[in-house]
Design a protein around this motif. Structure first.
Motif, PDB file in Angstrom:
ATOM      1  N   ASP A  76     176.139  41.716  61.726  1.00  0.00           N
ATOM      2  CA  ASP A  76     177.389  40.968  61.621  1.00  0.00           C
ATOM      3  C   ASP A  76     177.474  40.068  60.392  1.00  0.00           C
ATOM      4  OD1 ASP A  76     175.607  38.970  62.246  1.00  0.00           O
ATOM      5  OD2 ASP A  76     176.508  38.455  64.184  1.00  0.00           O
ATOM      6  N   GLY A  77     176.491  40.216  59.469  1.00  0.00           N
ATOM      7  CA  GLY A  77     176.513  39.397  58.262  1.00  0.00           C
ATOM      8  C   GLY A  77     175.983  37.994  58.456  1.00  0.00           C
ATOM      9  N   GLU A  78     175.494  37.676  59.653  1.00  0.00           N
ATOM     10  CA  GLU A  78     174.923  36.368  59.931  1.00  0.00           C
ATOM     11  C   GLU A  78     173.418  36.498  60.156  1.00  0.00           C
ATOM     12  OE1 GLU A  78     176.654  33.563  59.850  1.00  0.00           O
ATOM     13  OE2 GLU A  78     178.558  34.610  59.478  1.00  0.00           O
ATOM     14  N   ARG A  79     172.703  35.416  59.920  1.00  0.00           N
ATOM     15  CA  ARG A  79     171.271  35.427  60.204  1.00  0.00           C
ATOM     16  C   ARG A  79     171.039  35.201  61.690  1.00  0.00           C
ATOM     17  NH1 ARG A  79     169.361  29.478  57.849  1.00  0.00           N
ATOM     18  NH2 ARG A  79     170.255  28.269  59.571  1.00  0.00           N
ATOM     19  N   HIS A  80     169.934  35.758  62.206  1.00  0.00           N
ATOM     20  CA  HIS A  80     169.613  35.602  63.628  1.00  0.00           C
ATOM     21  C   HIS A  80     168.104  35.509  63.821  1.00  0.00           C
ATOM     22  CE1 HIS A  80     173.731  36.498  64.897  1.00  0.00           C
ATOM     23  NE2 HIS A  80     173.718  37.484  64.013  1.00  0.00           N
ATOM     24  N   PHE A  81     167.709  34.631  64.733  1.00  0.00           N
ATOM     25  CA  PHE A  81     166.329  34.538  65.206  1.00  0.00           C
ATOM     26  C   PHE A  81     166.237  35.372  66.469  1.00  0.00           C
ATOM     27  CE2 PHE A  81     163.603  31.684  68.086  1.00  0.00           C
ATOM     28  CZ  PHE A  81     162.436  32.349  67.780  1.00  0.00           C
ATOM     29  N   ASN A  82     165.408  36.422  66.437  1.00  0.00           N
ATOM     30  CA  ASN A  82     165.376  37.392  67.539  1.00  0.00           C
ATOM     31  C   ASN A  82     164.091  37.355  68.356  1.00  0.00           C
ATOM     32  OD1 ASN A  82     167.991  38.357  67.124  1.00  0.00           O
ATOM     33  ND2 ASN A  82     167.308  39.823  65.567  1.00  0.00           N
ATOM     34  N   GLY A  83     163.368  36.237  68.291  1.00  0.00           N
ATOM     35  CA  GLY A  83     162.284  36.051  69.235  1.00  0.00           C
ATOM     36  C   GLY A  83     160.883  36.085  68.667  1.00  0.00           C
ATOM     37  N   ILE A  84     159.928  35.885  69.587  1.00  0.00           N
ATOM     38  CA  ILE A  84     158.516  35.736  69.277  1.00  0.00           C
ATOM     39  C   ILE A  84     157.746  36.800  70.042  1.00  0.00           C
ATOM     40  CG2 ILE A  84     156.658  34.048  69.048  1.00  0.00           C
ATOM     41  CD1 ILE A  84     158.702  31.934  70.127  1.00  0.00           C
ATOM     42  N   SER A 290     147.247  18.711  61.803  1.00  0.00           N
ATOM     43  CA  SER A 290     146.499  18.436  60.560  1.00  0.00           C
ATOM     44  C   SER A 290     146.750  19.408  59.415  1.00  0.00           C
ATOM     45  CB  SER A 290     144.981  18.383  60.815  1.00  0.00           C
ATOM     46  OG  SER A 290     144.649  17.388  61.745  1.00  0.00           O
ATOM     47  N   GLN A 291     147.631  20.395  59.579  1.00  0.00           N
ATOM     48  CA  GLN A 291     147.777  21.425  58.561  1.00  0.00           C
ATOM     49  C   GLN A 291     148.243  20.845  57.215  1.00  0.00           C
ATOM     50  OE1 GLN A 291     149.448  21.433  61.484  1.00  0.00           O
ATOM     51  NE2 GLN A 291     149.409  23.438  62.454  1.00  0.00           N
ATOM     52  N   ILE A 292     147.712  21.426  56.143  1.00  0.00           N
ATOM     53  CA  ILE A 292     148.330  21.264  54.825  1.00  0.00           C
ATOM     54  C   ILE A 292     149.523  22.211  54.817  1.00  0.00           C
ATOM     55  CG2 ILE A 292     148.017  21.501  52.339  1.00  0.00           C
ATOM     56  CD1 ILE A 292     145.025  21.022  52.814  1.00  0.00           C
ATOM     57  N   PHE A 293     150.687  21.715  54.417  1.00  0.00           N
ATOM     58  CA  PHE A 293     151.912  22.490  54.589  1.00  0.00           C
ATOM     59  C   PHE A 293     152.730  22.560  53.303  1.00  0.00           C
ATOM     60  CE2 PHE A 293     153.071  18.062  55.495  1.00  0.00           C
ATOM     61  CZ  PHE A 293     154.194  17.900  54.707  1.00  0.00           C
ATOM     62  N   ASP A 294     153.541  23.604  53.196  1.00  0.00           N
ATOM     63  CA  ASP A 294     154.709  23.605  52.319  1.00  0.00           C
ATOM     64  C   ASP A 294     155.761  24.510  52.939  1.00  0.00           C
ATOM     65  OD1 ASP A 294     153.148  25.900  51.553  1.00  0.00           O
ATOM     66  OD2 ASP A 294     154.276  26.035  49.689  1.00  0.00           O
ATOM     67  N   TYR A 295     156.999  24.022  52.933  1.00  0.00           N
ATOM     68  CA  TYR A 295     158.121  24.710  53.564  1.00  0.00           C
ATOM     69  C   TYR A 295     159.085  25.226  52.504  1.00  0.00           C
ATOM     70  CZ  TYR A 295     156.765  22.310  57.916  1.00  0.00           C
ATOM     71  OH  TYR A 295     156.083  21.839  59.012  1.00  0.00           O
ATOM     72  N   TRP A 296     159.639  26.417  52.786  1.00  0.00           N
ATOM     73  CA  TRP A 296     160.560  27.066  51.871  1.00  0.00           C
ATOM     74  C   TRP A 296     161.792  27.553  52.615  1.00  0.00           C
ATOM     75  CZ3 TRP A 296     159.601  27.118  46.701  1.00  0.00           C
ATOM     76  CH2 TRP A 296     158.314  26.697  46.327  1.00  0.00           C
ATOM     77  N   LYS A 297     162.873  27.702  51.891  1.00  0.00           N
ATOM     78  CA  LYS A 297     164.080  28.310  52.438  1.00  0.00           C
ATOM     79  C   LYS A 297     164.149  29.732  51.932  1.00  0.00           C
ATOM     80  CE  LYS A 297     167.771  25.843  52.759  1.00  0.00           C
ATOM     81  NZ  LYS A 297     169.026  25.093  52.441  1.00  0.00           N
ATOM     82  N   ASP A 298     164.141  30.696  52.866  1.00  0.00           N
ATOM     83  CA  ASP A 298     164.241  32.090  52.442  1.00  0.00           C
ATOM     84  C   ASP A 298     165.688  32.413  52.061  1.00  0.00           C
ATOM     85  OD1 ASP A 298     165.787  32.952  54.652  1.00  0.00           O
ATOM     86  OD2 ASP A 298     164.071  33.685  55.772  1.00  0.00           O
ATOM     87  N   PRO A 299     165.971  33.588  51.518  1.00  0.00           N
ATOM     88  CA  PRO A 299     167.334  33.877  51.050  1.00  0.00           C
ATOM     89  C   PRO A 299     168.403  33.821  52.136  1.00  0.00           C
ATOM     90  CG  PRO A 299     165.784  35.397  50.039  1.00  0.00           C
ATOM     91  CD  PRO A 299     165.021  34.641  51.068  1.00  0.00           C
ATOM     92  N   SER A 300     168.011  33.926  53.414  1.00  0.00           N
ATOM     93  CA  SER A 300     168.973  33.827  54.509  1.00  0.00           C
ATOM     94  C   SER A 300     169.163  32.395  54.990  1.00  0.00           C
ATOM     95  CB  SER A 300     168.519  34.701  55.685  1.00  0.00           C
ATOM     96  OG  SER A 300     168.428  36.059  55.297  1.00  0.00           O
ATOM     97  N   GLY A 301     168.319  31.489  54.502  1.00  0.00           N
ATOM     98  CA  GLY A 301     168.409  30.095  54.919  1.00  0.00           C
ATOM     99  C   GLY A 301     167.433  29.692  56.001  1.00  0.00           C
TER     100      GLY A 301
END
Length: 343
Positions: A76-84, A290-301
């Motif tokens: 549908d042209g939208e991003r979706h989280f479809n589970g784990i 305690s994780q060392i982290f870095d976060y990114w935005k993928d092309p879908s957001g």
């Protein structure tokens, strides 16, 4: 029936043989409007394409899981989280999952490694996929890296393990080992916590609470898979209570993928910056986990994280309970946390 305690997680949570035992987290599902754009990002982020089937691409790390991330083309042209997706501990546990109310029929798993899959939903509607009989990759003997030229032992102020040997690195993708955790915001926080901790072998590692209307309300929980004395990651799933004006039932927060170490992570961070991808937050170090982290935005957001040096816990670690101090609860060092967080 789930036993719901509004506002507070009943502690301690104890694993029992009656609960469905999950072995580990396997992969996460996302639908992307532009699958080609995500594919380019995925390679630069450190994934390896495992297989492709029509409008679905399966990505893996160098760990034993055949798949760590499933990307499909959105309808549908939208991003979706479809589970784990999780691997069941035994076939009996897998079959018990198929008997839960609302469970899908058992069906062949069409991703790499074969096996069988069944899908259930949390009270907020988040899909939980459980697999059995899936083939595994050989356990890696060493980390796979695109950033290392030569790496020796780490010299500290008092212990010099590396002598006459030089550290040499290059910019490149931070190659993924495995999916470490998935988190989402839920408008049914209490019900979802009860689902994970009463149906499956999830136990809260840490809980953050905040004061709302003069009451202590649990706002976020990090949950690990309880394997008794065996140590497991500090959290495989975390849940965040939705704010009062939240629309919908749940929203993806981020998925997080393990890399070898700080150097790998930072070289990968620089590589993504050179590729002009959008950083969200980091590099820094979390407090809980305690994780060392870095976060990114993928092309879908979607927000997606590299992490290294995370905590491990077992049955001897009691659940921590802390008052939320806002951003100060989230990191001990790193750049200022963006006001919008990583959601």
């Amino acid at each position: 029936m789930l036993q719901i305690t509004p506002g507070r997680i009943p502690l301690p949570v104890v694993n029992t043989p009656e609960k469905i035992q999950l072995n580990r987290l396997s992969h996460v599902y996302h639908a992307h409007p532009d699958l080609d754009a995500f594919h380019a990002f995925a390679k630069d982020f450190g994934f390896v394409e495992a297989s492709r089937n029509k409008d679905t691409v399966y990505y893996r790390g160098y760990g034993k899981d055949m798949c760590a991330y499933v990307a499909t083309k959105s309808n549908d042209g939208e991003r979706h989280f479809n589970g784990i997706a999780f691997i069941a501990q035994t076939e009996e546990d897998f079959i018990k999952t198929s008997k839960l109310e609302g469970a899908s029929p058992i069906s062949p798993y069409t991703g790499p490694g074969g096996g069988k899959i069944v899908t259930v939903q949390s009270p907020s509607g988040t899909k939980v996929h459980v697999l059995w009989g899936i083939e595994e990759r050989p356990a890696p003997e060493k980390a796979v890296t695109a950033t290392e030229i030569h790496k020796g032992a780490y010299n500290t102020a008092l212990d010099k393990f590396r002598k006459g040997e030089f550290q040499r690195f290059k910019i490149g993708p931070a190659m993924i080992h495995k999916l470490g955790h998935v988190g989402y915001v839920t408008g049914m926080f209490d019900e979802d916590v009860a689902f994970y901790t009463q149906v499956f072998n999830f136990v809260p590692s840490d809980v953050l609470w905040e004061e709302r209307d003069g009451q202590e309300i649990d706002a976020l929980t990090f949950m690990h898979l309880d394997h008794g004395k065996e140590y497991t990651d500090h959290h495989a799933v975390f849940l965040s209570r939705a704010p009062p004006n939240f629309e919908g039932k749940h929203r993806m927060h981020h998925s997080s993928f393990e890399v070898e170490d700080f150097d790998t992570q930072f070289m990968g961070h620089e590589y993504l910056l050179q590729k002009s991808y959008t950083p969200i937050w980091g590099v820094g170090r979390h407090v809980l986990g305690s994780q060392i982290f870095d976060y990114w935005k993928d092309p879908s957001g979607f927000a997606i994280e590299h992490y290294a040096d995370g905590d491990l816990v077992n049955v001897d670690n009691p659940t921590g309970r802390f008052k939320s101090e806002g951003a100060a609860s989230m990191y001990i060092w790193g750049p200022v946390r963006p006001e919008a967080g990583v959601a």
